[in-house]
Design a protein around this motif. Structure first.
Motif, PDB file in Angstrom:
ATOM      1  N   HIS A 150      31.015  44.121  29.445  1.00  0.00           N
ATOM      2  CA  HIS A 150      31.150  43.521  31.078  1.00  0.00           C
ATOM      3  C   HIS A 150      32.524  43.321  32.040  1.00  0.00           C
ATOM      4  N   ALA A 151      33.408  43.289  31.199  1.00  0.00           N
ATOM      5  CA  ALA A 151      34.276  42.888  31.848  1.00  0.00           C
ATOM      6  C   ALA A 151      35.156  44.641  32.346  1.00  0.00           C
ATOM      7  N   LEU A 152      34.109  45.565  31.514  1.00  0.00           N
ATOM      8  CA  LEU A 152      34.324  46.602  32.043  1.00  0.00           C
ATOM      9  C   LEU A 152      33.829  47.150  33.689  1.00  0.00           C
ATOM     10  N   ALA A 153      32.441  47.102  33.704  1.00  0.00           N
ATOM     11  CA  ALA A 153      31.758  46.793  34.562  1.00  0.00           C
ATOM     12  C   ALA A 153      32.467  46.396  35.701  1.00  0.00           C
ATOM     13  N   ARG A 154      32.866  44.994  35.576  1.00  0.00           N
ATOM     14  CA  ARG A 154      33.744  44.227  36.956  1.00  0.00           C
ATOM     15  C   ARG A 154      34.875  44.797  37.176  1.00  0.00           C
ATOM     16  N   SER A 155      35.505  45.956  35.877  1.00  0.00           N
ATOM     17  CA  SER A 155      36.391  46.279  36.946  1.00  0.00           C
ATOM     18  C   SER A 155      36.041  48.176  36.950  1.00  0.00           C
ATOM     19  N   GLN A 156      35.466  48.099  36.642  1.00  0.00           N
ATOM     20  CA  GLN A 156      35.079  49.263  37.378  1.00  0.00           C
ATOM     21  C   GLN A 156      34.108  48.895  39.662  1.00  0.00           C
ATOM     22  N   ARG A 157      33.683  47.524  39.200  1.00  0.00           N
ATOM     23  CA  ARG A 157      32.950  47.697  41.125  1.00  0.00           C
ATOM     24  C   ARG A 157      34.757  47.027  41.114  1.00  0.00           C
ATOM     25  N   LEU A 158      35.673  46.046  41.655  1.00  0.00           N
ATOM     26  CA  LEU A 158      36.802  45.612  42.082  1.00  0.00           C
ATOM     27  C   LEU A 158      37.569  47.373  42.127  1.00  0.00           C
ATOM     28  N   TRP A 159      37.433  48.555  41.532  1.00  0.00           N
ATOM     29  CA  TRP A 159      37.991  49.278  41.553  1.00  0.00           C
ATOM     30  C   TRP A 159      37.651  49.814  42.444  1.00  0.00           C
ATOM     31  N   ALA A 160      36.323  50.134  42.712  1.00  0.00           N
ATOM     32  CA  ALA A 160      35.397  51.164  43.466  1.00  0.00           C
ATOM     33  C   ALA A 160      35.367  50.493  45.057  1.00  0.00           C
ATOM     34  N   MET A 161      35.561  48.759  44.679  1.00  0.00           N
ATOM     35  CA  MET A 161      35.829  48.067  46.469  1.00  0.00           C
ATOM     36  C   MET A 161      36.978  48.600  46.504  1.00  0.00           C
ATOM     37  N   ILE A 162      38.269  48.701  45.970  1.00  0.00           N
ATOM     38  CA  ILE A 162      39.858  49.151  46.699  1.00  0.00           C
ATOM     39  C   ILE A 162      39.171  50.630  46.914  1.00  0.00           C
ATOM     40  N   MET A 163      38.774  51.757  46.112  1.00  0.00           N
ATOM     41  CA  MET A 163      38.707  52.712  47.126  1.00  0.00           C
ATOM     42  C   MET A 163      37.863  52.605  47.917  1.00  0.00           C
ATOM     43  N   ASN A 164      36.875  51.926  48.354  1.00  0.00           N
ATOM     44  CA  ASN A 164      36.189  52.293  49.222  1.00  0.00           C
ATOM     45  C   ASN A 164      36.662  51.862  50.153  1.00  0.00           C
ATOM     46  N   ALA A 165      37.202  50.348  50.667  1.00  0.00           N
ATOM     47  CA  ALA A 165      38.758  50.197  51.248  1.00  0.00           C
ATOM     48  C   ALA A 165      39.660  50.655  52.316  1.00  0.00           C
ATOM     49  N   ASN A 166      39.635  51.751  50.743  1.00  0.00           N
ATOM     50  CA  ASN A 166      40.868  52.574  51.244  1.00  0.00           C
ATOM     51  C   ASN A 166      40.765  53.864  51.961  1.00  0.00           C
ATOM     52  N   VAL A 167      39.365  54.402  51.617  1.00  0.00           N
ATOM     53  CA  VAL A 167      39.620  55.373  51.501  1.00  0.00           C
ATOM     54  C   VAL A 167      38.995  55.636  53.146  1.00  0.00           C
ATOM     55  N   GLN A 168      38.618  55.028  53.812  1.00  0.00           N
ATOM     56  CA  GLN A 168      38.152  54.144  55.188  1.00  0.00           C
ATOM     57  C   GLN A 168      39.371  53.602  56.413  1.00  0.00           C
ATOM     58  N   ASP A 169      39.550  55.183  56.984  1.00  0.00           N
ATOM     59  CA  ASP A 169      40.792  54.186  57.824  1.00  0.00           C
ATOM     60  C   ASP A 169      40.877  53.640  58.806  1.00  0.00           C
ATOM     61  N   SER A 170      41.799  52.276  57.956  1.00  0.00           N
ATOM     62  CA  SER A 170      40.798  51.901  59.593  1.00  0.00           C
ATOM     63  C   SER A 170      42.433  51.123  60.594  1.00  0.00           C
ATOM     64  N   GLY A 171      43.702  51.936  59.895  1.00  0.00           N
ATOM     65  CA  GLY A 171      44.400  52.103  60.524  1.00  0.00           C
ATOM     66  C   GLY A 171      45.796  50.709  60.198  1.00  0.00           C
ATOM     67  N   LEU A 172      45.415  50.096  59.233  1.00  0.00           N
ATOM     68  CA  LEU A 172      45.823  48.868  58.939  1.00  0.00           C
ATOM     69  C   LEU A 172      47.028  48.681  57.905  1.00  0.00           C
ATOM     70  N   THR A 173      46.672  50.017  57.386  1.00  0.00           N
ATOM     71  CA  THR A 173      47.040  49.986  55.789  1.00  0.00           C
ATOM     72  C   THR A 173      48.104  51.654  56.090  1.00  0.00           C
ATOM     73  N   PRO A 174      49.348  51.623  55.915  1.00  0.00           N
ATOM     74  CA  PRO A 174      49.619  52.624  55.993  1.00  0.00           C
ATOM     75  C   PRO A 174      49.503  54.030  54.967  1.00  0.00           C
ATOM     76  N   GLN A 175      49.466  55.024  55.608  1.00  0.00           N
ATOM     77  CA  GLN A 175      48.881  56.179  54.874  1.00  0.00           C
ATOM     78  C   GLN A 175      49.054  56.596  53.440  1.00  0.00           C
ATOM     79  N   GLU A 176      50.356  56.070  53.434  1.00  0.00           N
ATOM     80  CA  GLU A 176      50.782  56.571  51.758  1.00  0.00           C
ATOM     81  C   GLU A 176      50.324  55.099  51.015  1.00  0.00           C
TER      82      GLU A 176
END
Length: 126
Positions: free
Chosen positions: A43-69
């Protein structure tokens, strides 16, 4: 997801909400590491996977708010965390310490930045 949405919907800033999510993840991973119950660990590992997937998805998309680096760093952390999480799911003997450390580092960075920003505006960080 529900915990993240409830925190994000409150009066917390984005960084504060993100830090709170990492605090919850850290607590859950530590509890799973201390438990002999494989269901708690999965259960803990599944939650970890979901949180990191959301973070990855949010940062793969270029919203222009966060620097590329920064986006590249977040995607790299997410990718490595997910790979290790998969290995930990397949091998119950694998420690969760690396996932906990990464989450603690991210949490500390979020809290440090939030505290620094509040001090800039003359607000008490406590």
């Amino acid at each position: 997801m529900k915990a993240y949405q409830s925190i994000a919907g409150s009066s917390l800033t984005g960084r504060e909400a993100d830090a709170a999510c990492f605090r919850m993840l850290i607590d859950e991973l530590k509890a799973a590491e201390a438990s002999s119950d494989h269901t708690v660990r999965r259960h803990a590992l599944a939650r970890s996977q979901r949180l990191w997937a959301m973070i990855m998805n949010a940062n793969v998309q270029d919203s222009g708010l966060t620097p590329q680096e920064d986006r590249q760093l977040f995607v790299t952390l997410a990718h490595r965390s997910q790979l290790y999480g998969i290995r930990a799911m397949l091998d119950p003997a694998l420690p969760l310490t690396p996932l906990i450390r990464i989450a603690e580092n991210v949490r500390d960075g979020l809290e440090l930045t939030g505290s620094h920003n509040m001090q800039e505006f003359g607000a008490d960080a406590t």
